[in-house]
Design a protein around this motif. Sequence first.
Motif, mmCIF file in Angstrom:
data_model
loop_
_atom_site.group_PDB
_atom_site.id
_atom_site.type_symbol
_atom_site.label_atom_id
_atom_site.label_comp_id
_atom_site.label_asym_id
_atom_site.label_seq_id
_atom_site.Cartn_x
_atom_site.Cartn_y
_atom_site.Cartn_z
ATOM 1 N N GLU A 111 0.829 -1.207 0.000
ATOM 2 C CA GLU A 111 0.000 0.000 0.000
ATOM 3 C C GLU A 111 0.864 1.258 0.000
ATOM 4 O O GLU A 111 0.539 2.248 -0.656
ATOM 5 C CB GLU A 111 -0.914 0.001 1.230
ATOM 6 N N ALA A 112 1.972 1.209 0.751
ATOM 7 C CA ALA A 112 2.866 2.368 0.843
ATOM 8 C C ALA A 112 3.931 2.369 -0.245
ATOM 9 O O ALA A 112 4.394 3.429 -0.664
ATOM 10 C CB ALA A 112 3.539 2.409 2.217
ATOM 11 N N SER A 113 4.325 1.168 -0.715
ATOM 12 C CA SER A 113 5.397 1.052 -1.724
ATOM 13 C C SER A 113 4.952 0.111 -2.841
ATOM 14 O O SER A 113 5.463 -1.004 -2.971
ATOM 15 C CB SER A 113 6.686 0.539 -1.071
ATOM 16 N N PRO A 114 3.987 0.540 -3.675
ATOM 17 C CA PRO A 114 3.419 -0.366 -4.689
ATOM 18 C C PRO A 114 4.383 -0.725 -5.812
ATOM 19 O O PRO A 114 4.127 -1.682 -6.547
ATOM 20 C CB PRO A 114 2.224 0.429 -5.229
ATOM 21 N N ASP A 115 5.477 0.016 -5.966
ATOM 22 C CA ASP A 115 6.400 -0.234 -7.072
ATOM 23 C C ASP A 115 7.710 -0.865 -6.621
ATOM 24 O O ASP A 115 8.727 -0.761 -7.314
ATOM 25 C CB ASP A 115 6.692 1.078 -7.806
ATOM 26 N N GLU A 116 7.687 -1.530 -5.473
ATOM 27 C CA GLU A 116 8.894 -2.181 -4.987
ATOM 28 C C GLU A 116 8.911 -3.638 -5.461
ATOM 29 O O GLU A 116 8.088 -4.455 -5.026
ATOM 30 C CB GLU A 116 8.954 -2.117 -3.456
ATOM 31 N N PRO A 117 9.815 -4.011 -6.378
ATOM 32 C CA PRO A 117 9.801 -5.372 -6.950
ATOM 33 C C PRO A 117 9.987 -6.466 -5.916
ATOM 34 O O PRO A 117 9.422 -7.558 -6.054
ATOM 35 C CB PRO A 117 10.950 -5.346 -7.963
ATOM 36 N N GLU A 118 10.765 -6.202 -4.862
ATOM 37 C CA GLU A 118 11.024 -7.237 -3.847
ATOM 38 C C GLU A 118 9.726 -7.693 -3.186
ATOM 39 O O GLU A 118 9.550 -8.878 -2.892
ATOM 40 C CB GLU A 118 11.993 -6.695 -2.801
ATOM 41 N N LEU A 119 8.835 -6.754 -2.934
ATOM 42 C CA LEU A 119 7.566 -7.114 -2.305
ATOM 43 C C LEU A 119 6.717 -7.977 -3.235
ATOM 44 O O LEU A 119 6.047 -8.918 -2.790
ATOM 45 C CB LEU A 119 6.803 -5.847 -1.917
ATOM 46 N N HIS A 120 6.751 -7.687 -4.527
ATOM 47 C CA HIS A 120 5.941 -8.449 -5.478
ATOM 48 C C HIS A 120 6.451 -9.876 -5.642
ATOM 49 O O HIS A 120 5.663 -10.820 -5.678
ATOM 50 C CB HIS A 120 5.914 -7.729 -6.828
#
Length: 409
Positions: free
Chosen positions: A352-361
């Motif tokens: 929600e806070a970092s939608p463009d962080e590849p590691e989270l995806h």
Amino acid sequence: VGSEEDEPGLLERLRNLREEAESHLEAGDPASALRVLAALAQELPEDGHVHFLLGRAHSAAGDGGAARASYERATELTPQDPRPWNNLALLHLAEGQRDEARRTLQQGLRVAPEDPNVLTNLANLDVSRRPAQSHALYTKALAKDPNHEPARLGRAQARERLGDSSGATSDYERLVAYNGPLAPAALDGLGRLARRAGDPHMAVAFHQRALAGRDDPGFRANLGIALIETGQLEPAREQLEAAADARPERVSTWQALGVVYARLGEKDRSQLTKAKQAYERAIKLDPEDWRSRFNYALLAERFGKFDVALRHYEIAFHLEPRAWSAAANMAKIYAETGKTKKALELLDKALEASPDEPELHIQRGYLLAGEERTIEARTNLRKFLDLADPSDPRREQVRAALPEHASGS
């Protein structure tokens, strides 16, 4: 004029006393200045400038109470002179009275709206919290006096905080060209900009030049941080330990020391205890700084203290919701202990806070795949491919998990 008629030569004698007092002040001899000013004040008890000079002399002699009384008297006698208001505010600030300092500077600004000293000191109060507002004040001061070095340094620092690297560089370089007393601080600023631009070796050179100009614990700490990024851990440790000894209240120095000790701990585990102590010192100084919590949690993982790690990761993520790495690390710990649902909740919150962080995806995609939630998993893995650096070696592994993507479907 009447005094001159009553006592020939009086005005010249008073003028000479005033010049002598100012000369002693410029020479750093407040005791001699006070002796001269005492004689001058007997002759001119209602002269606001004399009381202003008395304030400067008392302040230089370390007598804050007497300095304050003199400046206050000067504001009463010459309320349109911004200098006593400015110096009185600096006394309040030295005593930790920020609100009183602000009110006094605002009064000085009312009587002299373009005074560069008052504008600069008022801007200095807010440069860390409201850099855009301070930037406007510094710019106004420089419009009045383009050679006002404190205003230019302040504006450079405000621009640095605002992400205007080009503008900050221009101001810092101009200060270096002046080669005045603030040139070392400008070199230190150029070092910070070089490090953030990905050139730590250039940063080291700038910080070393800054230290050659003035031995400042802040410059030394910044040199230590740049040395870490060039892999020179022992020199970094020496610089940071010296900086911590000189200015033990600086949080970032202890944070950097923790990093150095932790990396040295890869070969000497005794250094890990020092890293732990450095992070604990940083947390004690500023419990609200998420970086100290995050690094402490990383270290706790190395010690196998996963409950401690989780607690500090959670605090770090609470303090800074954009600290996605804290959520990612918590999710890994929960996933490894079979708490997949908790791990997914954390990743969702981080996204929600970092939608463009590849590691989270990628992390969420693999967790969902393990739960056989294939469609959702593929969505996250495709997003990872869109966002990840082309050189990321995990891209091929993800493509293998998405054969339809590899075939162009």
